[in-house]
Design an enzyme around this catalytic site. Structure first.
Site, PDB file in Angstrom:
ATOM      1  N   LYS A  30       1.087  -0.922   0.475  1.00  0.00           N
ATOM      2  CA  LYS A  30      -0.389  -0.446  -0.168  1.00  0.00           C
ATOM      3  C   LYS A  30       0.872   1.499   0.204  1.00  0.00           C
ATOM      4  O   LYS A  30       1.925   1.419   0.821  1.00  0.00           O
ATOM      5  CB  LYS A  30      -1.375   0.141   0.957  1.00  0.00           C
TER       6      LYS A  30
ATOM      7  N   HIS B  72      -3.410   5.092  -1.971  1.00  0.00           N
ATOM      8  CA  HIS B  72      -4.319   6.292  -1.909  1.00  0.00           C
ATOM      9  C   HIS B  72      -3.998   7.352  -2.759  1.00  0.00           C
ATOM     10  O   HIS B  72      -2.354   8.611  -2.402  1.00  0.00           O
ATOM     11  CB  HIS B  72      -4.013   6.660  -0.628  1.00  0.00           C
TER      12      HIS B  72
ATOM     13  N   HIS C  11     -10.154   3.504  -2.909  1.00  0.00           N
ATOM     14  CA  HIS C  11     -10.945   4.860  -2.855  1.00  0.00           C
ATOM     15  C   HIS C  11     -11.502   6.013  -3.999  1.00  0.00           C
ATOM     16  O   HIS C  11     -11.230   6.491  -3.640  1.00  0.00           O
ATOM     17  CB  HIS C  11     -11.683   5.469  -1.545  1.00  0.00           C
TER      18      HIS C  11
ATOM     19  N   LEU D   4     -11.294  11.044   3.708  1.00  0.00           N
ATOM     20  CA  LEU D   4     -10.162  11.687   2.942  1.00  0.00           C
ATOM     21  C   LEU D   4      -9.886  10.077   2.287  1.00  0.00           C
ATOM     22  O   LEU D   4     -10.283   8.812   2.641  1.00  0.00           O
ATOM     23  CB  LEU D   4      -8.702  11.565   3.712  1.00  0.00           C
TER      24      LEU D   4
ATOM     25  N   ASP E 118     -13.280   1.094   2.364  1.00  0.00           N
ATOM     26  CA  ASP E 118     -11.762   2.088   3.622  1.00  0.00           C
ATOM     27  C   ASP E 118     -13.133   2.821   4.939  1.00  0.00           C
ATOM     28  O   ASP E 118     -12.426   3.752   5.277  1.00  0.00           O
ATOM     29  CB  ASP E 118     -11.594   3.481   2.647  1.00  0.00           C
TER      30      ASP E 118
ATOM     31  N   HIS F  98     -13.041   5.166  14.324  1.00  0.00           N
ATOM     32  CA  HIS F  98     -12.882   6.360  14.929  1.00  0.00           C
ATOM     33  C   HIS F  98     -13.616   6.891  16.398  1.00  0.00           C
ATOM     34  O   HIS F  98     -15.056   7.284  15.674  1.00  0.00           O
ATOM     35  CB  HIS F  98     -12.320   8.326  14.521  1.00  0.00           C
TER      36      HIS F  98
ATOM     37  N   ALA G  87     -10.353  11.600  10.195  1.00  0.00           N
ATOM     38  CA  ALA G  87     -10.306  11.420   8.917  1.00  0.00           C
ATOM     39  C   ALA G  87     -10.903  10.126   8.894  1.00  0.00           C
ATOM     40  O   ALA G  87     -10.226   9.109   9.316  1.00  0.00           O
ATOM     41  CB  ALA G  87      -9.605  11.402   7.323  1.00  0.00           C
TER      42      ALA G  87
END
Length: 271
Positions: free
Chosen positions: A26, A63, A101, A146, A174, A178, A190
């Site tokens: 990633k 990303h 995403h 994000l 994604d 949190h 985010a």
């Protein structure tokens, strides 16, 4: 399993990882999102490692945003494609890349037109929400993620690509849990939490597009096929049934607020 690519990942690590069953690395541009401070500062630094990935058949999951402070937050994906991703693929045409995403018409069009070595994952929020959801009757921290939500024209383009039946597009939530106090803060995290309700959310988006017949491939076939992994042999059944999304879920000693908390969904996973 996926590994975290950094400026210091050596090319030989790719072959070790491949032998151990790792299928992808990633790439987070440093500072692009939560927990990305150790990400890549310059793609050119990683070029020898990326060449090894292309050689070994290990995927690169991206990303796709630049992090330059002078670039408008809503333009970062489109600029990443033009300035970073296109030049990389010109140098390494055999590298298999997943733009994770995606959020813009630019990305949807790029992936659709790219060679078969390029694909994209799509979240429920980027199919169902536009940036107005951040400011509906006040600031909505639980809709902050994000890459950030974009204009309606981009939501429409991403939803159209995801529901089209094109095998290059597949599910990727994604989902980011949190604790509520870290979202409802002066500088909130985010991430949108969708994991418990993801399939009903996707079903809603596909139903809105009149493309329910394409949902199964998007959710279950396109991703493993691109990764070169076996398809899951298990089955999940979605039923047409109204229910109310909980206001929150337990999260350790705190709670986490899901996408569309308190709203009514008309699809449900059959238990």
């Amino acid at each position: 399993m996926t590994l975290y690519l950094t400026d210091n990942t050596p090319p030989e690590e790719v072959y070790t990882a491949k032998a151990a069953g790792i299928v992808a690395f990633k790439l987070y541009p440093a500072g692009a999102t939560t927990n990305s401070d150790s990400g890549v500062t310059n793609i050119s630094i990683c070029l020898p490692t990326l060449k090894a990935m292309a050689d070994a058949g290990v995927l690169l999951l991206v990303h796709g945003e630049v992090t330059d402070s002078e670039v408008d937050m809503f333009d970062r994906e489109a600029i990443f494609i033009d300035q970073k991703l296109k030049p990389l693929l010109e140098q390494l045409p055999d590298l298999k890349v997943v733009m994770e995403h995606i959020t813009t018409a630019d990305a949807a069009q790029f992936v659709a037109a790219a060679p078969d070595t390029v694909a994209a994952s799509v979240t429920p929020q980027h199919m169902l929400l536009n940036r107005n959801a951040l400011f509906a009757k006040g600031l909505r921290p639980h809709n902050y993620c994000l890459p950030i939500l974009k204009r309606e024209k981009h939501r429409e383009a991403v939803a159209a690509a995801a529901t089209s039946g094109n095998r290059k597009f597949f599910l990727g939530t994604d989902s980011a849990p949190h604790a509520v106090h870290t979202k409802e803060a002066a500088c909130g995290c985010a991430g949108i939490f969708s994991a418990p309700i993801a399939l009903p959310l996707y079903a809603t988006a596909f139903e809105q597009a009149g493309k329910l017949e394409n949902l199964e491939a998007f959710a279950s076939f396109n991703g493993p096929d691109f990764y070169g992994l076996p398809r899951n042999s298990g089955k999940v059944t979605l039923v047409k049934e109204e229910w109310i999304i909980p206001d929150s879920y337990g999260f350790g000693g705190s709670k986490v607020v899901p996408m569309w908390a308190g709203e009514t969904l008309s699809w449900k996973v059959q238990q």
